[in-house]
Design a protein around this motif. Sequence first.
Motif, PDB file in Angstrom:
ATOM      1  N   PHE A   1      -6.462  -0.460  -5.484  1.00 21.13           N
ATOM      2  CA  PHE A   1      -5.272  -1.220  -5.104  1.00 21.13           C
ATOM      3  C   PHE A   1      -5.554  -2.718  -5.070  1.00 21.13           C
TER       4      PHE A   1
ATOM      5  N   LEU B   1       5.877  -0.551  -9.732  1.00 20.35           N
ATOM      6  CA  LEU B   1       4.615   0.128 -10.025  1.00 20.35           C
ATOM      7  C   LEU B   1       4.790   1.300 -10.982  1.00 20.35           C
TER       8      LEU B   1
ATOM      9  N   ILE C   1      -4.236  -3.190  -8.769  1.00 19.92           N
ATOM     10  CA  ILE C   1      -2.794  -3.101  -8.558  1.00 19.92           C
ATOM     11  C   ILE C   1      -2.232  -4.376  -7.936  1.00 19.92           C
ATOM     12  N   PHE C   2      -2.872  -4.863  -6.887  1.00 21.91           N
ATOM     13  CA  PHE C   2      -2.345  -6.034  -6.186  1.00 21.91           C
ATOM     14  C   PHE C   2      -2.181  -7.244  -7.104  1.00 21.91           C
TER      15      PHE C   2
ATOM     16  N   PHE D   1       2.303   1.781  -3.430  1.00 20.94           N
ATOM     17  CA  PHE D   1       1.254   2.307  -4.311  1.00 20.94           C
ATOM     18  C   PHE D   1       1.060   3.805  -4.076  1.00 20.94           C
TER      19      PHE D   1
ATOM     20  N   TYR E   1      -9.302   4.547  -3.767  1.00 21.02           N
ATOM     21  CA  TYR E   1      -7.916   4.086  -3.879  1.00 21.02           C
ATOM     22  C   TYR E   1      -7.726   2.666  -3.342  1.00 21.02           C
TER      23      TYR E   1
ATOM     24  N   ILE F   1       0.839  -1.201   0.000  1.00 16.49           N
ATOM     25  CA  ILE F   1       0.000   0.000   0.000  1.00 16.49           C
ATOM     26  C   ILE F   1       0.877   1.254   0.000  1.00 16.49           C
TER      27      ILE F   1
END
Length: 279
Positions: A184, A162, A188-189, A95, A180, A92
């Motif tokens: 994530f 990233l 993103i994860f 990110f 967000y 996190i």
Amino acid sequence: MRSRSYRSMNVILTIALAIGGIAMIAPLLWTFSTSLKTREAVFALPPQWIPDPVVWENYVRVWSAGPLASGILNSVIVSVSVTVVGTITSAIAAFAFAKMRLPFKNVVFLSLLVAIMIPFPTIMIPQFKMFGDAGLVDTLWPLILPGLFGNIVMIFFLKQYLDSVPDSIIEAAKLDGAGYLRIFFTLIFPAIRPAIAAQFILWFMAVWNDYLAPIIYLNSPEKQTLQLVIASFNATYASQTDYPLIMAASFIALIPVLVVFIVFQRQIIESVALTGAKG
């Protein structure tokens, strides 16, 4: 001619890698072999790679020879809590540093990188006093709490990873109303999962094998981690030349690391392949 030269180079590389692989795995095999020997067979000449006789009783004796079970439990509690929670907080944070617009985020990130240069012995005494004043010495909390807030090396690695993720994906998700945290965990994860796996196993190995921090904070035998228990085994039984017992405890300590590596090896290979492709 070029094809023959190419095949010859492949043969040479294969032989070199095979020799390197044997050299790396030989200590592990010798540890396991010694754990199945009698005390006399340990000093036999020539050395016995295959024990004769095989003494499985060493793996039974090791549980009553010291607090091995509690050492394993304490190491599992510390390693799993630190790496699982710390990996999430590190991801996190990475990110946030890579994709969010935050004031002074570059200054904060550089400050974190500078902290890597500070060796642990420098902060060892102040940290011990802090935990001592809080009454947490001789508990597992001094080993767990610092790691829950993330790992600076992992944050740096994941941030660099990233940076290659297009910002347009995040902007499109924001236009669709996603926050967000949702961005994530849903976008993103999964994209950085191979990189997380590679860093997770390295961090797990470091925490599992840590000896300095536990020996500073832990005094009671029932609170000691596995590495301290094995050190106690070595101090107690080496004078009795009971090396099979010591090796049995050492091999048991290796098993969780091997299991974690086997479980995450696919993700680690994917991480290396993706990093090479992006480079």
